[in-house]
Design a protein around this motif. Structure first.
Motif, short mmCIF file in Angstrom:
data_model
loop_
_atom_site.label_atom_id
_atom_site.label_comp_id
_atom_site.label_asym_id
_atom_site.label_seq_id
_atom_site.Cartn_x
_atom_site.Cartn_y
_atom_site.Cartn_z
N VAL A 12 0.83 -1.20 0.00
CA VAL A 12 0.00 0.00 0.00
C VAL A 12 0.87 1.25 0.00
CG1 VAL A 12 -1.79 1.27 1.27
CG2 VAL A 12 -1.73 -1.23 1.40
N LEU A 13 0.52 2.20 -0.86
CA LEU A 13 1.22 3.49 -0.89
C LEU A 13 0.25 4.58 -0.42
CD1 LEU A 13 3.48 5.48 -1.77
CD2 LEU A 13 2.54 5.36 -4.09
N VAL A 14 0.68 5.33 0.60
CA VAL A 14 -0.13 6.44 1.11
C VAL A 14 0.66 7.73 0.92
CG1 VAL A 14 -1.35 7.40 3.11
CG2 VAL A 14 -1.13 4.91 2.88
N THR A 15 0.16 8.62 0.06
CA THR A 15 0.84 9.91 -0.10
C THR A 15 0.39 10.84 1.04
OG1 THR A 15 -0.81 10.96 -1.53
CG2 THR A 15 0.90 9.63 -2.62
N GLY A 16 1.29 11.74 1.43
CA GLY A 16 0.97 12.61 2.57
C GLY A 16 0.81 11.80 3.85
N GLY A 17 1.55 10.71 3.93
CA GLY A 17 1.37 9.78 5.06
C GLY A 17 2.16 10.12 6.31
N ARG A 18 2.82 11.29 6.29
CA ARG A 18 3.68 11.56 7.44
C ARG A 18 2.94 12.20 8.62
NH1 ARG A 18 5.11 16.71 8.52
NH2 ARG A 18 4.61 18.18 6.88
N SER A 19 1.72 12.69 8.39
CA SER A 19 1.00 13.35 9.49
C SER A 19 -0.51 13.28 9.26
CB SER A 19 1.43 14.82 9.59
OG SER A 19 1.05 15.49 8.40
N GLY A 20 -1.24 13.65 10.30
CA GLY A 20 -2.69 13.83 10.21
C GLY A 20 -3.45 12.61 9.69
N ALA A 24 -2.80 8.38 9.99
CA ALA A 24 -3.80 7.46 10.57
C ALA A 24 -4.17 6.36 9.58
CB ALA A 24 -5.05 8.24 10.99
N ILE A 25 -4.23 6.71 8.30
CA ILE A 25 -4.54 5.71 7.26
C ILE A 25 -3.40 4.68 7.20
CG2 ILE A 25 -4.79 5.36 4.76
CD1 ILE A 25 -6.16 8.20 4.72
N ALA A 26 -2.16 5.18 7.15
CA ALA A 26 -1.00 4.28 7.10
C ALA A 26 -0.99 3.37 8.33
CB ALA A 26 0.28 5.11 7.02
N GLU A 27 -1.25 3.95 9.48
CA GLU A 27 -1.22 3.19 10.74
C GLU A 27 -2.25 2.06 10.74
OE1 GLU A 27 -2.23 5.60 14.21
OE2 GLU A 27 -0.47 4.74 15.20
N ILE A 37 4.11 1.92 2.32
CA ILE A 37 5.12 2.92 1.96
C ILE A 37 4.43 4.27 2.10
CG2 ILE A 37 6.67 3.78 0.14
CD1 ILE A 37 5.36 0.63 -0.85
N ILE A 38 5.03 5.18 2.88
CA ILE A 38 4.48 6.53 2.93
C ILE A 38 5.35 7.45 2.08
CG2 ILE A 38 3.22 6.31 5.11
CD1 ILE A 38 5.54 7.70 6.54
N ALA A 39 4.71 8.41 1.44
CA ALA A 39 5.44 9.35 0.59
C ALA A 39 5.00 10.77 0.94
CB ALA A 39 5.14 9.07 -0.88
N SER A 40 5.96 11.67 0.90
CA SER A 40 5.68 13.06 1.20
C SER A 40 6.89 13.87 0.75
CB SER A 40 5.43 13.17 2.71
OG SER A 40 5.25 14.51 3.07
N VAL A 217 -9.57 11.23 12.75
CA VAL A 217 -8.75 10.66 11.66
C VAL A 217 -9.05 9.18 11.49
CG1 VAL A 217 -6.90 12.38 11.74
CG2 VAL A 217 -6.77 10.37 13.22
N LYS A 218 -9.39 8.53 12.59
CA LYS A 218 -9.69 7.10 12.54
C LYS A 218 -10.97 6.84 11.73
CE LYS A 218 -9.02 2.97 14.54
NZ LYS A 218 -8.37 1.97 13.87
N GLU A 219 -11.94 7.75 11.86
CA GLU A 219 -13.18 7.57 11.10
C GLU A 219 -12.94 7.72 9.59
OE1 GLU A 219 -16.55 8.91 14.39
OE2 GLU A 219 -15.38 10.45 13.38
N VAL A 220 -12.01 8.60 9.24
CA VAL A 220 -11.65 8.72 7.82
C VAL A 220 -10.92 7.45 7.38
CG1 VAL A 220 -10.39 10.05 6.09
CG2 VAL A 220 -11.50 11.24 8.00
N ALA A 221 -9.96 7.02 8.18
CA ALA A 221 -9.19 5.81 7.84
C ALA A 221 -10.12 4.60 7.68
CB ALA A 221 -8.13 5.55 8.91
N ASN A 222 -11.11 4.49 8.54
CA ASN A 222 -12.05 3.36 8.46
C ASN A 222 -12.72 3.26 7.09
OD1 ASN A 222 -11.71 2.37 11.07
ND2 ASN A 222 -13.34 3.65 11.92
N THR A 223 -13.07 4.43 6.52
CA THR A 223 -13.74 4.40 5.21
C THR A 223 -12.75 4.05 4.09
OG1 THR A 223 -13.41 6.76 4.80
CG2 THR A 223 -15.42 6.15 5.94
N VAL A 224 -11.49 4.46 4.28
CA VAL A 224 -10.46 4.10 3.30
C VAL A 224 -10.25 2.59 3.31
CG1 VAL A 224 -8.05 4.43 2.62
CG2 VAL A 224 -9.36 6.37 3.50
N MET A 225 -10.26 2.00 4.51
CA MET A 225 -10.11 0.54 4.62
C MET A 225 -11.28 -0.14 3.89
SD MET A 225 -7.35 0.40 6.38
CE MET A 225 -6.81 2.09 6.14
#
Ligand code: ADE
Length: 265
Positions: A12-20, A24-27, A37-40, A217-225
């Motif tokens: 999985v690649l998450v852009t902007g994965g270093r914060s916020g 949470a999505i990466a985590e 892989i996080i990218a920023s 942030v967890k609620e957003v991540a849940n929908t991404v999952m």
């Protein structure tokens, strides 16, 4: 709530994965067994975030097509494959439309719209189309009734929402799904970047929300999952709002009014 090994063996690649929200999505992907892989843009902070998450990282400015290509090469060399792309990187600044200069306008469009297109196209060409599978989740914003006070990002995110529909149709034959998540106001580090008066507006907006709170942030991540797992296998080209009803009932002009008072008195 998701099965512990839901993303086992997924890259999985998450852009902007270093914060916020991106962090949470990466985590959550990592918690559910994925290789992430996080990218920023900012290498130092990115490396720190990757160390905390215990995941891989690669610095990349999504506005730069050469860097996007280099990111794809890096993933191919080090992970062989990519299964899921989360286009979360982006950014904007509050300003009334009449005061956005061409440079500021171009920067926001470039970041949020062009960057998302470059990433999606590159990862589709390198991985998803040849593999005949892939999943893209675009993080946009609540642009349902325009975005007073942030015309540039409203236009860019609406563009990404439309791109989501187009790519979903064009790439369905390759077994690629493309969906978008539209967060409302989310309690995250991003809120700290706004000036004090806007922060005061946030306190009012929190009370005005029909659920009397902002999202997490967890609620957003849940929908991404959800979008990137087989639970949503028959869903593509759609947008899911994670905004406590703000796209229907929120006062879209409230932030703009606060900003105008700050600028014009
Ligand atoms: N986060 C915010 N803007 C970005 C950009 N242009 N590239 C990568 N990550 C970002």
């Amino acid at each position: 709530m998701y099965q512990k090994d839901l993303f086992k063996d997924k890259i999985v690649l998450v852009t902007g994965g270093r914060s916020g929200i991106g962090y949470a999505i990466a985590e959550q992907y990592i918690d559910l067994g994925a290789t992430v892989i996080i990218a920023s843009r900012k290498e130092e902070q990115l490396a720190e975030a990757a160390a905390a998450l215990k995941c891989d990282y690669k610095a990349c400015n999504i506005r730069n097509v050469d860097e996007v290509e280099a990111l794809a090469d890096y993933i191919k060399t080090n992970h062989s494959r990519l299964d899921i792309l989360v286009n979360n990187a982006g950014g904007q600044f509050p300003a009334p439309a009449e005061l956005i200069n061409p440079k500021g306008w171009a920067a926001v469009i470039n970041n949020n719209l062009n960057g998302t297109f470059y990433m999606s196209q590159q990862m589709a060409k390198t991985f998803f189309i040849p593999q005949k599978h892939g999943n893209i989740v675009n993080i946009i914003a609540n642009v349902f009734r325009g975005f007073p006070g942030m015309a540039h990002t409203g236009a860019a995110r609406a563009g990404v929402e439309n791109l989501t529909k187009t790519l979903a149709q064009e790439w369905a034959e390759y077994n690629i799904r493309v969906n978008a998540v539209a967060p409302g106001i989310i309690e995250s580090s991003g809120l700290e970047t706004y000036p004090d008066q806007i922060k005061a507006f946030f306190d009012e907006a929190r009370k005005a929300n029909l659920m009397k709170r902002f999202g997490t942030v967890k609620e957003v991540a849940n929908t991404v999952m959800f979008y990137s797992c087989p639970l949503s296998a028959y869903t593509s080209g759609t947008t899911l709002y994670v905004d406590g009803l703000d796209h229907l009932a929120g006062n879209g002009m409230a932030m703009y009014a606060t900003m105008k008072k700050m600028i014009y008195g």
